[in-house]
Design a protein around this motif. Structure first.
Motif, mmCIF file in Angstrom:
data_model
loop_
_atom_site.group_PDB
_atom_site.id
_atom_site.type_symbol
_atom_site.label_atom_id
_atom_site.label_comp_id
_atom_site.label_asym_id
_atom_site.label_seq_id
_atom_site.Cartn_x
_atom_site.Cartn_y
_atom_site.Cartn_z
ATOM 1 N N VAL A 81 51.975 80.641 22.044
ATOM 2 C CA VAL A 81 52.768 79.762 21.389
ATOM 3 C C VAL A 81 51.920 78.719 20.398
ATOM 4 O O VAL A 81 52.326 78.129 19.406
ATOM 5 C CB VAL A 81 53.833 78.838 22.306
ATOM 6 C CG1 VAL A 81 52.957 77.962 23.128
ATOM 7 C CG2 VAL A 81 54.775 78.328 21.445
ATOM 8 N N ASP A 82 50.747 78.372 20.950
ATOM 9 C CA ASP A 82 49.770 77.349 20.348
ATOM 10 C C ASP A 82 48.772 77.869 19.162
ATOM 11 O O ASP A 82 47.889 77.206 18.862
ATOM 12 C CB ASP A 82 48.882 76.469 21.270
ATOM 13 C CG ASP A 82 48.096 77.109 22.202
ATOM 14 O OD1 ASP A 82 48.057 78.623 22.263
ATOM 15 O OD2 ASP A 82 47.216 76.642 23.251
ATOM 16 N N ALA A 83 48.991 79.360 19.010
ATOM 17 C CA ALA A 83 47.984 79.913 18.095
ATOM 18 C C ALA A 83 48.583 79.538 16.690
ATOM 19 O O ALA A 83 49.410 80.356 16.275
ATOM 20 C CB ALA A 83 48.051 81.566 18.343
ATOM 21 N N LEU A 84 48.336 78.432 16.250
ATOM 22 C CA LEU A 84 48.763 77.819 14.886
ATOM 23 C C LEU A 84 47.868 77.570 13.884
ATOM 24 O O LEU A 84 46.422 77.376 14.115
ATOM 25 C CB LEU A 84 49.723 76.650 15.051
ATOM 26 C CG LEU A 84 50.683 76.749 16.120
ATOM 27 C CD1 LEU A 84 51.598 75.347 16.432
ATOM 28 C CD2 LEU A 84 51.945 77.761 15.261
ATOM 29 N N TYR A 88 48.712 72.023 12.451
ATOM 30 C CA TYR A 88 50.091 72.210 12.935
ATOM 31 C C TYR A 88 50.069 72.104 14.597
ATOM 32 O O TYR A 88 49.005 72.556 15.325
ATOM 33 C CB TYR A 88 50.534 73.576 12.661
ATOM 34 C CG TYR A 88 51.152 73.858 11.328
ATOM 35 C CD1 TYR A 88 52.171 73.311 10.707
ATOM 36 C CD2 TYR A 88 50.021 74.133 10.281
ATOM 37 C CE1 TYR A 88 52.448 73.498 9.328
ATOM 38 C CE2 TYR A 88 50.188 74.158 8.855
ATOM 39 C CZ TYR A 88 51.519 73.835 8.481
ATOM 40 O OH TYR A 88 51.774 73.854 7.207
ATOM 41 N N THR A 89 50.886 71.335 15.006
ATOM 42 C CA THR A 89 50.869 71.461 16.565
ATOM 43 C C THR A 89 52.340 71.894 17.243
ATOM 44 O O THR A 89 53.092 71.755 16.465
ATOM 45 C CB THR A 89 50.722 69.704 17.084
ATOM 46 O OG1 THR A 89 51.746 69.095 16.509
ATOM 47 C CG2 THR A 89 49.497 69.367 16.688
ATOM 48 N N VAL A 90 52.299 72.540 18.332
ATOM 49 C CA VAL A 90 53.264 73.073 19.024
ATOM 50 C C VAL A 90 54.609 71.832 19.357
ATOM 51 O O VAL A 90 54.169 70.879 20.160
ATOM 52 C CB VAL A 90 53.126 73.760 20.317
ATOM 53 C CG1 VAL A 90 54.294 74.432 20.822
ATOM 54 C CG2 VAL A 90 52.162 74.725 19.943
ATOM 55 N N PRO A 91 55.795 72.041 18.923
ATOM 56 C CA PRO A 91 56.859 71.007 19.125
ATOM 57 C C PRO A 91 57.046 70.990 20.550
ATOM 58 O O PRO A 91 56.586 72.211 21.274
ATOM 59 C CB PRO A 91 57.990 71.453 18.520
ATOM 60 C CG PRO A 91 57.517 72.122 17.302
ATOM 61 C CD PRO A 91 56.447 72.846 17.843
ATOM 62 N N SER A 92 57.406 70.065 21.375
ATOM 63 C CA SER A 92 57.508 70.078 22.802
ATOM 64 C C SER A 92 58.560 70.864 23.356
ATOM 65 O O SER A 92 58.658 71.379 24.693
ATOM 66 C CB SER A 92 57.702 68.474 23.156
ATOM 67 O OG SER A 92 58.867 67.865 22.722
ATOM 68 N N LEU A 235 56.363 77.828 8.897
ATOM 69 C CA LEU A 235 56.334 76.766 9.756
ATOM 70 C C LEU A 235 56.614 75.340 9.054
ATOM 71 O O LEU A 235 57.501 74.514 9.626
ATOM 72 C CB LEU A 235 54.754 76.355 10.153
ATOM 73 C CG LEU A 235 54.338 77.415 11.182
ATOM 74 C CD1 LEU A 235 52.767 77.201 11.397
ATOM 75 C CD2 LEU A 235 55.096 77.562 12.554
ATOM 76 N N ASN A 236 56.348 75.071 7.828
ATOM 77 C CA ASN A 236 56.947 74.102 7.048
ATOM 78 C C ASN A 236 58.406 73.968 7.032
ATOM 79 O O ASN A 236 58.994 72.840 6.958
ATOM 80 C CB ASN A 236 56.472 74.185 5.827
ATOM 81 C CG ASN A 236 54.990 73.905 5.496
ATOM 82 O OD1 ASN A 236 54.284 73.443 6.169
ATOM 83 N ND2 ASN A 236 54.370 74.404 4.354
ATOM 84 N N LYS A 237 59.314 75.121 7.129
ATOM 85 C CA LYS A 237 60.735 75.175 7.239
ATOM 86 C C LYS A 237 61.127 75.057 8.611
ATOM 87 O O LYS A 237 62.439 74.398 8.891
ATOM 88 C CB LYS A 237 61.145 76.444 6.419
ATOM 89 C CG LYS A 237 62.622 76.163 6.194
ATOM 90 C CD LYS A 237 62.836 77.406 5.151
ATOM 91 C CE LYS A 237 64.305 77.378 4.697
ATOM 92 N NZ LYS A 237 64.794 78.552 3.869
#
Length: 302
Positions: A81-84, A88-92, A235-237
């Motif tokens: 999930v953190d392969a961004l 960008y960071t993963v939302p909680s 991701l932006n959306k």
């Protein structure tokens, strides 16, 4: 140049309740994935790459990969999930990875030749692999924006045990993909006709030979660059939408409609099957038994 087979297996541990329970459906406990790899090798593929989750790497290497040693070169990449992208960071509240096209992105830099993408737990059949292998083997190393997909005939992908979701394809006069629309709750009616219910609640019928996508795609390596660009837009959306997923068909559809890529639709006579419902399992087991008896597969695949 031999194409590579890329197998989406990151969700495998979740679906099977752990790799120790990976379902054996063949006469000698073969998994559906074993048949896909066997079919791919005899069709002319030269390498297999799996995308999995890091948390079951040890079990996967011991229980799954070991059987293919000496038969085909194999590599493993990881989806998390953190392969961004940077910044960008993963939302909680995000719990699962970002979908099938995010899984494809994990092979960037590992696959440098034309490649096919399949699901780990779908049976596609010998003809389907031969059709796509011929196509990919004829592509130039530096060819860009020329992709393909194996289109199954809807009637060859149905189950008697409930409804299914399928990507219903529109194919233009030159045999290229014009549109893919995800249709849910496709089923048989009382007269064994195939239908779905549209947004207005009306029953819409589909012919048995309607081409549908079963997530069997063929790409050249430039698809990774397109995917990275489109993932940033996604991701932006949608980064704050917890269950949003970055799917292969949505990326392909955008590229086709922008004129950046074409997708040749390859017909196959293969009958797809998988265990969509628990009631489907006996049919899968019986179908594979008959294929062995008919000489389609040897007793031992690997």
């Amino acid at each position: 140049m031999k194409p590579t087979l890329y197998i989406l297996a990151a969700g495998m541990g979740s679906r099977y309740g752990g790799l120790k329970q990976l379902d054996g459906v063949g006469p000698q406990g073969q998994t559906i994935m074993d048949y896909s790899i066997f079919d791919a090798l005899r069709a002319g593929f030269g390498k297999v790459v799996f995308v999995i989750r890091k948390d079951f790497e040890k079990d996967f290497r011991e229980k799954i990969l070991s059987k293919y040693e000496g038969h085909v070169p194999v590599e493993v990449v990881f989806q998390s999930v953190d392969a961004l992208p940077e910044g960008y960071t993963v939302p909680s509240d995000r719990q699962k990875p970002w979908g099938t096209n995010h899984a494809v992105l994990m092979a960037d830099g590992v696959i440098n030749e034309p490649f096919a993408v399949i699901n780990a737990d779908d049976y596609y059949g010998r003809d389907a692999f031969e059709v796509i292998a011929r196509y990919l083997s004829n592509l130039g190393h530096d060819e860009k924006g020329r992709y393909c997909m194996v289109a199954f005939r809807l009637g060859n992908t149905m189950t008697e045990n409930g409804s299914v979701s399928r990507g219903v394809c529109t194919v233009d006069a030159s045999g290229k993909l014009a549109d893919v629309v995800e249709r849910t709750a496709i089923a048989f009616d009382g007269d064994h006709k195939i239908f779905y219910t549209d947004a207005e609640g009306n029953k819409q019928f589909l012919e048995a030979n309607t081409p549908v996508s079963m997530n069997f795609w063929g790409f050249t390596p430039d698809y990774f660059d397109f995917s990275k660009r489109e993932f940033v837009k996604f991701l932006n959306k949608y980064i704050d939408t917890p269950k949003s997923e970055f799917f292969i068909p949505s990326v392909v559809d955008k590229l086709v409609k922008k004129g950046e890529a074409t997708v040749d639709v390859l017909d196959t006579t293969s009958k797809w099957f998988g265990v969509t419902y628990s009631e489907d399992r006996p049919m899968v087991v019986e179908s594979l038994r008959k294929l062995h008896e008919a000489g389609e597969y040897p007793d031992k695949l690997f």
